[in-house]
Design a protein around this motif. Structure first.
Motif, mmCIF file in Angstrom:
data_model
loop_
_atom_site.group_PDB
_atom_site.id
_atom_site.type_symbol
_atom_site.label_atom_id
_atom_site.label_comp_id
_atom_site.label_asym_id
_atom_site.label_seq_id
_atom_site.Cartn_x
_atom_site.Cartn_y
_atom_site.Cartn_z
ATOM 1 N N ILE A 57 54.287 32.474 36.369
ATOM 2 C CA ILE A 57 53.478 31.327 36.832
ATOM 3 C C ILE A 57 52.159 31.816 37.417
ATOM 4 O O ILE A 57 51.094 31.250 37.171
ATOM 5 C CB ILE A 57 54.249 30.500 37.874
ATOM 6 C CG1 ILE A 57 55.599 30.032 37.324
ATOM 7 C CG2 ILE A 57 53.425 29.304 38.338
ATOM 8 C CD1 ILE A 57 55.509 29.144 36.119
ATOM 9 N N GLY A 58 52.203 32.895 38.201
ATOM 10 C CA GLY A 58 50.988 33.460 38.776
ATOM 11 C C GLY A 58 50.121 34.137 37.734
ATOM 12 O O GLY A 58 48.889 34.034 37.772
ATOM 13 N N LEU A 59 50.760 34.817 36.786
ATOM 14 C CA LEU A 59 50.001 35.488 35.716
ATOM 15 C C LEU A 59 49.312 34.469 34.811
ATOM 16 O O LEU A 59 48.156 34.657 34.416
ATOM 17 C CB LEU A 59 50.936 36.384 34.904
ATOM 18 C CG LEU A 59 51.442 37.623 35.651
ATOM 19 C CD1 LEU A 59 52.627 38.236 34.922
ATOM 20 C CD2 LEU A 59 50.326 38.647 35.813
ATOM 21 N N PHE A 60 50.005 33.371 34.484
ATOM 22 C CA PHE A 60 49.380 32.311 33.694
ATOM 23 C C PHE A 60 48.186 31.718 34.427
ATOM 24 O O PHE A 60 47.142 31.431 33.830
ATOM 25 C CB PHE A 60 50.399 31.201 33.385
ATOM 26 C CG PHE A 60 51.450 31.591 32.380
ATOM 27 C CD1 PHE A 60 51.239 32.622 31.477
ATOM 28 C CD2 PHE A 60 52.661 30.919 32.342
ATOM 29 C CE1 PHE A 60 52.206 32.989 30.558
ATOM 30 C CE2 PHE A 60 53.639 31.268 31.417
ATOM 31 C CZ PHE A 60 53.417 32.305 30.530
ATOM 32 N N ALA A 61 48.338 31.522 35.745
ATOM 33 C CA ALA A 61 47.245 30.957 36.542
ATOM 34 C C ALA A 61 46.031 31.874 36.523
ATOM 35 O O ALA A 61 44.890 31.420 36.370
ATOM 36 C CB ALA A 61 47.711 30.722 37.988
ATOM 37 N N ALA A 82 44.839 33.519 40.541
ATOM 38 C CA ALA A 82 45.812 33.156 41.573
ATOM 39 C C ALA A 82 45.515 33.949 42.835
ATOM 40 O O ALA A 82 45.236 35.151 42.772
ATOM 41 C CB ALA A 82 47.222 33.448 41.069
ATOM 42 N N THR A 83 45.554 33.288 43.991
ATOM 43 C CA THR A 83 45.205 33.956 45.248
ATOM 44 C C THR A 83 46.264 33.721 46.322
ATOM 45 O O THR A 83 47.023 32.751 46.270
ATOM 46 C CB THR A 83 43.853 33.447 45.792
ATOM 47 O OG1 THR A 83 43.940 32.035 45.998
ATOM 48 C CG2 THR A 83 42.722 33.749 44.830
ATOM 49 N N PHE A 281 48.627 23.906 32.195
ATOM 50 C CA PHE A 281 49.259 25.039 31.526
ATOM 51 C C PHE A 281 50.371 25.657 32.374
ATOM 52 O O PHE A 281 50.860 26.748 32.081
ATOM 53 C CB PHE A 281 48.218 26.104 31.169
ATOM 54 C CG PHE A 281 47.514 25.839 29.872
ATOM 55 C CD1 PHE A 281 48.038 26.311 28.679
ATOM 56 C CD2 PHE A 281 46.359 25.092 29.836
ATOM 57 C CE1 PHE A 281 47.404 26.058 27.471
ATOM 58 C CE2 PHE A 281 45.701 24.832 28.638
ATOM 59 C CZ PHE A 281 46.230 25.305 27.443
ATOM 60 N N GLY A 282 50.766 24.980 33.434
ATOM 61 C CA GLY A 282 51.901 25.427 34.229
ATOM 62 C C GLY A 282 51.612 26.546 35.193
ATOM 63 O O GLY A 282 52.541 27.244 35.636
ATOM 64 N N GLY A 283 50.339 26.758 35.565
ATOM 65 C CA GLY A 283 49.981 27.813 36.521
ATOM 66 C C GLY A 283 50.000 27.304 37.956
ATOM 67 O O GLY A 283 50.027 26.101 38.200
ATOM 68 N N MET A 284 49.968 28.234 38.906
ATOM 69 C CA MET A 284 50.050 27.878 40.318
ATOM 70 C C MET A 284 48.686 27.619 40.953
ATOM 71 O O MET A 284 48.595 27.386 42.153
ATOM 72 C CB MET A 284 50.759 28.978 41.107
ATOM 73 C CG MET A 284 50.092 30.343 40.993
ATOM 74 S SD MET A 284 50.924 31.631 41.946
ATOM 75 C CE MET A 284 50.162 31.390 43.547
ATOM 76 N N GLY A 285 47.620 27.637 40.158
ATOM 77 C CA GLY A 285 46.289 27.376 40.704
ATOM 78 C C GLY A 285 45.715 28.594 41.394
ATOM 79 O O GLY A 285 46.369 29.622 41.555
ATOM 80 N N GLY A 286 44.457 28.486 41.814
ATOM 81 C CA GLY A 286 43.818 29.613 42.476
ATOM 82 C C GLY A 286 42.386 29.309 42.859
ATOM 83 O O GLY A 286 41.971 28.153 42.906
ATOM 84 N N CYS A 287 41.640 30.362 43.111
ATOM 85 C CA CYS A 287 40.229 30.237 43.475
ATOM 86 C C CYS A 287 39.581 31.604 43.254
ATOM 87 O O CYS A 287 40.186 32.484 42.642
ATOM 88 C CB CYS A 287 40.068 29.783 44.926
ATOM 89 S SG CYS A 287 40.756 30.925 46.156
ATOM 90 N N ALA A 288 38.378 31.785 43.760
ATOM 91 C CA ALA A 288 37.715 33.081 43.606
ATOM 92 C C ALA A 288 38.488 34.168 44.343
ATOM 93 O O ALA A 288 38.964 33.955 45.453
ATOM 94 C CB ALA A 288 36.290 33.001 44.136
#
Length: 500
Positions: A57-61, A82-83, A281-288
């Protein structure tokens, strides 16, 4: 007389990005993307663990965030993935309601970010002073280093010489050539040594299984009801704010490093679009990601969108095609890279004795408070907010002391002129009424504001209070010297601020 003709081909050449027209730039961007892609893998897996989700999930994000933001973002060469900050915000939602609600919150957070970007939230960055920025950078460097400490605790003894060797390679290899990024050389050499010699040390594979296929788009598995919306909205809004704060601060930092300007509004909207796509796409989201951005920009020398795009692309290729090889990379190699990044990121000049002797005490305090709050909370956004508020308080107290009142009595004693100088606002005007001699002054009083500026209603109310106190004693007050903005504000509010 000669004339130059602009041909369509010439126009197209001018529109070409740097990496298409310059092989050196292309090589730098590709190698930088590869280094960042490698470094993203253990980071994404670690943040997945924090959020309580499967490593994929983190890798997809990280893959979708980097690829999408490379197109829609406002800051070139900045890495989004992912952060930890986002993982901390959404982890409780995942624990209490499950992955479907987490994915829905990521999509809603993206929508919030697009809306906030369109409303101009990026303009608030102008209120972040330099002392907060320095504190932010130094706190970031400390957090990057602290995050590596667990990888150096309770590990086989061979980890320590590997880390030392990786650091030595990154320090001395650039003296021979800068064609290949030193971090990439360090990762490759340490991996070859550990595999060839059969040295048993923690590897990337120990962090979790790597995905074997690309993510597929889909809707989050949640009921589309008002109850779901009220459940995810607080988490989504918190994620949107934290993500924008870290992204805009990182963009500002890269602006300074590269001496270029970027569109913060576009970056805000781009972050939202990237999170929306990531959610579907099923990711956990993130930012810079500040640490990975420093690897890309400061260590590897990347400057274009290509490196950002390739970082995400290489991440998936490395996981899917070269998963077994990547799994053998010793964590010591990546720890060495991040330690080097932390040292390169820290603003050592800011704590030099010569600098500290010259800096105003208030600005030093703001920097220290920013660092302290960030390190204590492990949240860069909270530290920036607290630091900025502290800086505003320090500024208000400093400006408040600049307001002054002096009195000159006419030779015949028939009147007195009070000259007010400085900036009049809520802090400086609080004690204004106490600077006049209501009982001892003659019947005619002139308040000269030629050297002052009225900023708010508090100052108008203070002047009204002065006039009222004199009027109660049968004395007249004339206010002169107002500049145009001050006169406009005073004219609108005088006499309207009290109910009696």
């Amino acid at each position: 007389m000669s004339s130059s003709v602009i041909t369509p081909a010439a126009v197209l050449r001018g529109l070409k990005p740097d990496w298409l027209s310059d092989p050196k730039v292309w090589r730098t961007e590709v190698l930088a993307g590869l280094v960042v892609g490698l470094a993203l893998i253990p980071e994404a897996i670690s943040f997945s663990i924090i959020a309580g989700v499967d490593p994929a999930i983190g890798l997809f994000a990280s893959f979708t965030m980097a690829v999408v933001i490379s197109v829609v973002g406002g800051r070139r060469a900045m890495i989004s993935a992912a952060t930890g900050a986002v993982a901390l915000v959404i982890a409780p939602l995942n624990r209490e309601h499950g992955l479907g609600y987490l994915i829905a919150a990521v999509i809603l957070a993206g929508i919030f970010q697009v809306a906030l970007g369109a409303l101009g939230v990026a303009r608030l960055m102008r209120f972040v002073p330099r002392s907060v920025m320095v504190g932010f950078v130094n706190a970031l460097a400390i957090l990057i280093f602290v995050a590596q400490v667990p990888e150096m605790h309770d590990v086989p003894w061979a980890v320590y010489p590997l880390i030392a060797g990786g650091l030595a390679l990154m320090v001395f290899f650039p003296r021979a050539t800068k064609v290949i990024p030193a971090p990439l050389v360090s990762i490759v050499i340490l991996t070859v040594i550990t595999v060839a010699a059969g040295i048993a040390v923690p590897t990337v594979g120990d962090k979790g299984d790597l995905p074997s296929s690309l993510p597929a788009p889909g809707l989050p598995d949640v009921p589309f009801t008002l109850d779901t919306l009220t459940t995810i909205a607080p988490y989504a809004f918190a994620m949107a704010l934290v993500g924008l704060m870290e992204s805009l601060m990182t963009a500002k930092l890269v602006d300074e490093i590269t001496d270029t300007h970027s569109s913060k509004t576009r970056e805000s909207i781009g972050q939202g679009i990237a999170n929306i796509v990531t959610g579907f796409f099923g990711g956990m989201g993130g930012c810079a990601m500040i640490g990975q951005t420093m690897i890309n920009v400061k260590v590897s020398g990347a400057r274009t969108r290509l490196s950002t795009f390739l970082a995400g692309s290489f991440l998936m290729v490395l996981c899917i095609v070269f998963g077994p090889v990547v799994s053998d990379i010793p964590m010591a190699a990546l720890v060495a890279v991040m330690v080097m990044v932390s040292f390169a990121t820290f603003d050592w000049h800011s704590i030099a004795p010569k600098t500290l002797r010259r800096m105003p005490a208030g600005e030093i305090a703001v920097m220290v408070i920013t660092v302290g709050v960030v390190v204590a909370t492990h949240n860069l956004a909270i530290g920036v907010v607290v630091g900025s508020v502290t800086a505003m308080v320090v500024f208000a107290k400093r400006v408040a002391r600049l307001a002054d009142v002096t009195a000159v009595t006419d030779p015949d004693g028939s009147g007195v002129v009070y000259s007010v100088s400085g900036e009049l606002f809520f802090a400086s005007s609080n004690d204004l009424a106490g600077r006049f001699d209501y009982a001892g002054d003659p019947d005619r009083i002139v308040i000269d504001l030629s050297a002052a500026h009225i900023w708010d209603a508090s100052s108008v109310a203070a002047l009204d209070a002065v006039q009222t106190k004199y009027a109660q004693r049968g004395k007249t007050v004339e206010i002169i010297g107002l500049n145009v903005p001050s006169a406009d504000l005073h004219g609108k509010l005088t006499g309207e601020l009290t109910s009696h």
